[in-house]
Structure formats: C-alpha cells, structure tokens
Design an enzyme around this catalytic site. Structure first.
Site, PDB file in Angstrom:
ATOM      1  N   LEU A   7       0.843  -1.196   0.000  1.00  0.00           N
ATOM      2  CA  LEU A   7       0.000   0.000   0.000  1.00  0.00           C
ATOM      3  C   LEU A   7       0.882   1.251   0.000  1.00  0.00           C
ATOM      4  CD1 LEU A   7      -2.940  -0.914   2.414  1.00  0.00           C
ATOM      5  CD2 LEU A   7      -2.485  -1.614   0.050  1.00  0.00           C
ATOM      6  N   ALA A   8       0.636   2.085  -0.984  1.00  0.00           N
ATOM      7  CA  ALA A   8       1.479   3.277  -1.125  1.00  0.00           C
ATOM      8  C   ALA A   8       0.683   4.427  -1.724  1.00  0.00           C
ATOM      9  CB  ALA A   8       2.680   2.956  -2.015  1.00  0.00           C
ATOM     10  N   ARG A  14       2.095  15.172   6.507  1.00  0.00           N
ATOM     11  CA  ARG A  14       3.015  15.687   7.522  1.00  0.00           C
ATOM     12  C   ARG A  14       4.468  15.744   7.062  1.00  0.00           C
ATOM     13  NH1 ARG A  14       1.719  11.773  12.133  1.00  0.00           N
ATOM     14  NH2 ARG A  14       3.531  12.677  13.154  1.00  0.00           N
ATOM     15  N   GLN A  72      -5.506   3.723  -6.686  1.00  0.00           N
ATOM     16  CA  GLN A  72      -6.581   3.918  -5.715  1.00  0.00           C
ATOM     17  C   GLN A  72      -6.916   5.407  -5.680  1.00  0.00           C
ATOM     18  OE1 GLN A  72      -5.731   3.826  -1.571  1.00  0.00           O
ATOM     19  NE2 GLN A  72      -7.781   3.178  -0.978  1.00  0.00           N
ATOM     20  N   GLU A 153     -10.211  -0.428  15.564  1.00  0.00           N
ATOM     21  CA  GLU A 153      -9.366   0.742  15.350  1.00  0.00           C
ATOM     22  C   GLU A 153      -9.443   1.668  16.568  1.00  0.00           C
ATOM     23  OE1 GLU A 153      -7.181   1.297  12.692  1.00  0.00           O
ATOM     24  OE2 GLU A 153      -7.703  -0.820  12.663  1.00  0.00           O
ATOM     25  N   TYR A 365      45.573  18.519 -11.740  1.00  0.00           N
ATOM     26  CA  TYR A 365      44.412  17.950 -12.434  1.00  0.00           C
ATOM     27  C   TYR A 365      44.917  17.004 -13.497  1.00  0.00           C
ATOM     28  CZ  TYR A 365      40.599  17.121 -15.563  1.00  0.00           C
ATOM     29  OH  TYR A 365      39.677  16.481 -16.347  1.00  0.00           O
ATOM     30  N   ASN A 376      56.697  10.656 -11.662  1.00  0.00           N
ATOM     31  CA  ASN A 376      56.534  11.684 -10.646  1.00  0.00           C
ATOM     32  C   ASN A 376      55.846  12.898 -11.260  1.00  0.00           C
ATOM     33  OD1 ASN A 376      56.902  13.644  -8.599  1.00  0.00           O
ATOM     34  ND2 ASN A 376      58.596  12.424  -7.799  1.00  0.00           N
ATOM     35  N   ALA A 422      60.292  22.555 -14.915  1.00  0.00           N
ATOM     36  CA  ALA A 422      59.199  23.262 -14.246  1.00  0.00           C
ATOM     37  C   ALA A 422      58.638  24.357 -15.134  1.00  0.00           C
ATOM     38  CB  ALA A 422      59.691  23.840 -12.929  1.00  0.00           C
ATOM     39  N   ARG A 439      60.139  27.692 -21.810  1.00  0.00           N
ATOM     40  CA  ARG A 439      60.236  28.685 -20.749  1.00  0.00           C
ATOM     41  C   ARG A 439      60.812  29.943 -21.382  1.00  0.00           C
ATOM     42  NH1 ARG A 439      63.810  26.414 -15.964  1.00  0.00           N
ATOM     43  NH2 ARG A 439      62.056  25.083 -15.433  1.00  0.00           N
TER      44      ARG A 439
HETATM   45  C1  UD1 Z   1      -3.653   0.994  10.065  1.00  0.00           C
HETATM   46  C2  UD1 Z   1      -4.499  -0.138  10.654  1.00  0.00           C
HETATM   47  C3  UD1 Z   1      -4.262  -0.217  12.154  1.00  0.00           C
HETATM   48  C4  UD1 Z   1      -2.788  -0.384  12.465  1.00  0.00           C
HETATM   49  C5  UD1 Z   1      -2.001   0.723  11.792  1.00  0.00           C
HETATM   50  C6  UD1 Z   1      -0.523   0.490  11.959  1.00  0.00           C
HETATM   51  C7  UD1 Z   1      -6.462  -0.189   9.235  1.00  0.00           C
HETATM   52  C8  UD1 Z   1      -7.876   0.164   9.117  1.00  0.00           C
HETATM   53  N1  UD1 Z   1      -5.865   0.140  10.350  1.00  0.00           N
HETATM   54  O1  UD1 Z   1      -4.052   2.203  10.684  1.00  0.00           O
HETATM   55  O2  UD1 Z   1      -4.993  -1.300  12.686  1.00  0.00           O
HETATM   56  O3  UD1 Z   1      -2.586  -0.372  13.871  1.00  0.00           O
HETATM   57  O4  UD1 Z   1      -2.288   0.776  10.380  1.00  0.00           O
HETATM   58  O5  UD1 Z   1       0.176   1.603  11.538  1.00  0.00           O
HETATM   59  O6  UD1 Z   1      -5.906  -0.820   8.354  1.00  0.00           O
HETATM   60  N2  UD1 Z   1      -3.272   3.621   2.686  1.00  0.00           N
HETATM   61  C9  UD1 Z   1      -3.599   3.594   1.358  1.00  0.00           C
HETATM   62  N3  UD1 Z   1      -4.858   3.907   0.980  1.00  0.00           N
HETATM   63  C10 UD1 Z   1      -5.804   4.273   1.885  1.00  0.00           C
HETATM   64  C11 UD1 Z   1      -5.450   4.314   3.238  1.00  0.00           C
HETATM   65  C12 UD1 Z   1      -4.176   3.976   3.615  1.00  0.00           C
HETATM   66  O7  UD1 Z   1      -2.770   3.269   0.499  1.00  0.00           O
HETATM   67  O8  UD1 Z   1      -6.932   4.561   1.462  1.00  0.00           O
HETATM   68  C13 UD1 Z   1      -1.900   3.290   3.083  1.00  0.00           C
HETATM   69  C14 UD1 Z   1      -1.212   4.483   3.697  1.00  0.00           C
HETATM   70  O9  UD1 Z   1      -0.478   5.200   2.720  1.00  0.00           O
HETATM   71  C15 UD1 Z   1      -0.297   3.842   4.695  1.00  0.00           C
HETATM   72  C16 UD1 Z   1      -1.030   2.580   5.107  1.00  0.00           C
HETATM   73  O10 UD1 Z   1      -1.960   2.322   4.088  1.00  0.00           O
HETATM   74  O11 UD1 Z   1       0.917   3.446   4.116  1.00  0.00           O
HETATM   75  C17 UD1 Z   1      -1.696   2.662   6.435  1.00  0.00           C
HETATM   76  O12 UD1 Z   1      -2.554   3.749   6.449  1.00  0.00           O
HETATM   77  P1  UD1 Z   1      -2.743   4.628   7.742  1.00  0.00           P
HETATM   78  O13 UD1 Z   1      -3.830   5.582   7.487  1.00  0.00           O
HETATM   79  O14 UD1 Z   1      -1.442   5.115   8.206  1.00  0.00           O
HETATM   80  O15 UD1 Z   1      -3.188   3.477   8.771  1.00  0.00           O
HETATM   81  P2  UD1 Z   1      -4.280   3.584   9.867  1.00  0.00           P
HETATM   82  O16 UD1 Z   1      -5.629   3.515   9.237  1.00  0.00           O
HETATM   83  O17 UD1 Z   1      -3.979   4.649  10.797  1.00  0.00           O
END
Ligand code: UD1
Ligand code: CA
Length: 455
Positions: A7-8, A14, A72, A153, A365, A376, A422, A439
């Site tokens: 997931l990225a 922040r 996504q 959660e 250089y 040398n 030189a 020279r």
């Molecule tokens: C999630 C878990 C929580 C766990 C915590 C650990 C869920 C609902 N909760 O919390 O139980 O303790 O991680 O850190 O899964 N991301 C997406 N798409 C989205 C949402 C998130 O790609 O729509 C990715 C974020 O970029 C991140 C990761 O998923 O890398 C986790 O998302 P984040 O919102 O930090 O996790 P929490 O919901 O707080």
C-alpha cells in the site's frame, strides 16, 4: 502462489513535501524500494503496488521494476486500497497467500515476513506487537479463550478496548480467495467512514478460518514514516543496524554512530573506518584498507592495504593494493590508481590511470591520461584535456618526471624516462630520456629602481 500487495497511496501530508511519501529515502533509497527489495526476497509470484497520491511519480520511479500498479483514487481506507489490487493477483490453488505490506514501513525484514507466512498455516496471520503506549493503533481483541476475535481501530475503540496493549502493525497474510470474499463484505460504517482492511479479521473468525499471529524480530521493523522526524529516526535506526552488521563482520568503526551507508559496502578483514564517512552505491574495501575521517566513497574499489586519508572524495574509481590517497584528494569516474601509487592533497583524477608506484602528491588535475609506472607528477601539473569542444588524451610513459607547474596540452605524449622542466607548457611530444622545457629566458635588469610615490 504468493502475492504481495504494497500500500502506497497515502498522501503523507506531515512530510510537508511535494515528493510522494514513499519516494522519500532511507539510507539513500526510496522507502518503497526497501519494501520492494524485501518483497522480492520472498520470491513472490506477483507484486502489486497500490498508488494514489503522486501515482505518476511513484510509477515512473519504478517503471522498469517487476511490479504491477493499481490506482486507488480516492483513498477510502486500507481495505479499499487492497480491493484495488485484487484484479492483479495471481491464483493457483488453495495454498495461495496474499501478504500486505506498506510503502511507508520500510524496514520490515524478510525473516519476520517468512515467520508470519509460516505462522499462517492455511489461515490468516497478523503481525502484532505489544506496546507500552498503543495510542493510535488498531487493537487486537481476543475472546474469553484468548483467541483473536477481531481488530478494533483506535478511533472506534471503547475505553476498555483502548486499554489493550496488543496492537496491529498492519502487516498481514491471508488466503487469497478468502481475502476476496471478505473484502466484498466489509463496509465503511465506522468512525472514519473508511473501508478497514482490519475488518477481515472478524469475518475470518466468523468463517471459522484460524487467525494466527507473529511478532517482528525487532520492534523497529514495523515503524512507519509519517513525518520528517520519523524518517530521521528510522534513518538512524537503520544506519545503526548496518554498522552493527559490519562490526560483527570484523570491521572497525571509530564510531558506529557516525557512519553512513547508502548502498552496499563489502569489506575484507581488518578494515578500519574513521568517523563521518559516507559510503554510496557499491563500495568494496579489501583487507586492511583504512579510511580516514570524513571521506565520501561512491562506487569505489580500494585494494588491499590502501589508505584513504581525511576529506577524500571518491566516485566511480578504484585503487590497487597499498595505494595512498588524500587527504583532500578527488578521484572521479574512471580514475584508476595503481598499486603503491600516491595521490595527494588537492589532486583530481578523472578517466586517468596512474601506474604502479607513481606519485601525484600536490595540487594537480589529471584527466583523460594514461600515466605509467614510477612517474613523478610535480605540484601544479595540469592536463589540458579539453579544447572547449572535444577531450584529448595525455600519455606519460614509465619513469617520466614532470616538473612543477607544467601544462600538458593534449593530445600529447611524454616518452619513457623523459623529464619536463618546471613551468613547461607542453604542446608537442617530449622524447624519451631527454629534458624538455618551454620557458621564456630569465633576465635581470641592472640598475632598475622601484617607482616612488609622487609628492
Ligand atoms: C492501520 C491499521 C491499524 C494499524 C495501523 C498500523 C487499518 C484500518 N488500520 O491504521 O490497525 O494499527 O495501520 O500503523 O488498516 N493507505 C492507502 N490507501 C488508503 C489508506 C491507507 O494506500 O486509502 C496506506 C497508507 O499510505 C499507509 C497505510 O496504508 O501506508 C496505512 O494507512 P494509515 O492511514 O497510516 O493506517 P491507519 O488507518 O492509521
Ligand atoms: Ca605557468
């Protein structure tokens, strides 16, 4: 078959940055690259990266990689994110597993994930931890018999549930077919209005699928990066870890807390590394190499017993055994310092071979040059290799002596054993064994007086 979903898609607000969060580096490499490397160590059949914020930049950064991308848009939670990956998953038999990782949790180690996959059996497995302060995390709720019942959660948890210190790290492994089924059943009726991946745990329990758990080998493995501060903390943790490994291999680090490796460092026996050095790319230090303080080495290969003195900068270069380089030397791409050769302060080498035992000790250089053995090079020697358009080569044969402040206007050749006086500006080849100098004649003006101030 093993699928790995990373997931990225998150924003990383922040970080206060235009760069998508997962492209921010730890040890000089994007966080996502760390996760991909770990994923590959498990030899999966498919890797799917779920992208969203900055999707184009993330995809472009890994365009040649062996990964599928799922978009996504918008981001509606971790469950929603995994749903986007489903069309890319490969399935064979009922053993199929799907492992979920996070692009902003870069330091998880392959061994911990193997342990999680082992723990899974044929069911669901969660990577969990027990934390003194579980604030913000999903909590592992267990039934009266101590079996995992569901994850709640933090924002949805009751006061009693918030007292639970066993937390969900987010990383889990599930049977692929069941994961599809469960995700089809989750909703977003919760405090955050999101589709929670964690809701699959309760569904697994209802389906009678066993829920196992494993703990990471080290607690730092599951730390995530949401801010520059956390990035800096993970950087230090990871550098400390790399330093520890080198110390275990027998490398001496003057101070493991002042050591930075942004790539791969291969060391022989009894290597010494002083404080404040940065190693990038792929660096090899043979037996007995000593690196002085505050050196930067990138894609370098230092031969046995070579000494690199303080404040030296090496990139794309190598040195033979017993060479001495620095202090304040600069070896640029294609510099090849021969065995026992010396490169001293404020000497720059580029695409230049310096033969065995040759010395360029001060302020020079040397570019596009082939320099033989036992040569040398006097202080202030410059190869004039560039006419503003093209580059030309200088050849200096074995045993030549280049006087100080000499310019070699390439293409030009200095014969074996030749001596240059030189201050020579060499524009034609210098014959072997002879003295060549250019020279203007020195003269003195008898009776000359200094001017005096007019009154
Ligand atoms: C999630 C878990 C929580 C766990 C915590 C650990 C869920 C609902 N909760 O919390 O139980 O303790 O991680 O850190 O899964 N991301 C997406 N798409 C989205 C949402 C998130 O790609 O729509 C990715 C974020 O970029 C991140 C990761 O998923 O890398 C986790 O998302 P984040 O919102 O930090 O996790 P929490 O919901 O707080
Ligand atoms: Ca001059």
């Amino acid at each position: 078959m093993l699928n790995i979903i990373i997931l990225a898609a998150g924003l990383g607000k922040r970080m206060q940055s235009d760069l998508p969060k997962v492209l921010h580096p730890i040890a000089g490499k994007p966080m996502l690259a760390h996760v991909l490397e770990t994923a590959r160590a498990l030899s999966p059949d498919r890797i799917v990266v779920v992208v969203g914020h900055g999707a184009e930049r993330v995809q472009a950064s890994f365009a040649d990689a062996d990964v599928a991308f799922a978009l996504q848009q918008p981001q509606q939670g971790t469950g929603h994110a995994v749903m986007q990956a489903l069309p890319h998953l490969v399935e064979g038999d009922s053993d199929d597993a799907c492992l979920v990782l996070y692009g902003d949790v870069p330091l998880v180690q392959a061994e911990t994930l193997r342990e999680l996959l082992r723990a899974r059996g044929a069911g669901l497995a969660l990577l969990t931890e027990t934390l003194a302060d579980p604030t913000g995390y999903g909590r592992i709720v267990r039934d009266a018999d101590g079996r995992v019942a569901r994850i709640v959660e933090h924002k949805d948890a009751s006061a009693t549930e918030r007292a639970i210190t066993e937390v969900n790290t987010g990383i889990l492994a599930a049977p692929t077919a069941a994961l599809r089924r469960w995700l089809a059943r989750i909703d977003n009726r919760n405090a955050q209005g999101e589709y929670y991946l964690t809701d699959i745990v309760g569904l697994a329990v209802r389906d009678g699928v066993p829920v196992a758990h494993a703990q990471p080998a080290a607690s730092w493995e599951t730390l995530g990066v949401n801010s520059r501060m956390q990035q800096a903390q993970l950087e230090r943790i990871w550098q400390g870890e790399q330093a520890r490994r080198l110390l275990e291999q027998g490398v001496t680090l003057a101070d493991p807390a002042r050591f930075d490796l942004r790539g791969e460092l291969i060391c022989g026996r009894d290597v010494f590394i002083d404080v404040g050095c940065v190693f990038e790319g792929r660096v090899r230090l043979a037996d007995g190499v000593r690196i002085g303080p505050h050196c930067v080495l990138r894609d370098a290969d230092m031969g046995e017993g070579t000494q690199v003195e303080a404040f030296t900068h090496v990139q794309g270069a190598r040195a033979g055994a017993g060479a001495r380089i620095g202090p304040y030397a600069r070896l640029r791409p294609g510099a090849d310092v021969g065995p026992e050769a010396h490169v001293g302060n404020f000497v720059e080498l580029k695409k230049t071979t310096l033969g065995r035992g040759s010395k360029a000790n001060h302020l020079s250089y040397l570019g596009d040059a082939v320099i033989g053995d036992q040569v040398n090079i006097g202080a202030g020697t410059i190869t004039c290799n560039y006419d503003g358009v093209n580059k030309f080569q200088t050849v200096i044969e074995d045993g030549a002596f280049i006087g100080s402040d000499t310019q070699l206007v390439a293409p030009v050749r200095v014969g074996r054993g030749a001596t240059l006086g030189a201050g020579t500006t060499l524009t034609r080849d210098a014959p072997a064994g002879e003295l060549t100098l250019s020279r203007s004649k020195q003269m003195s003006v008898p009776g000359w007086k200094r001017p005096v101030r007019k009154s």
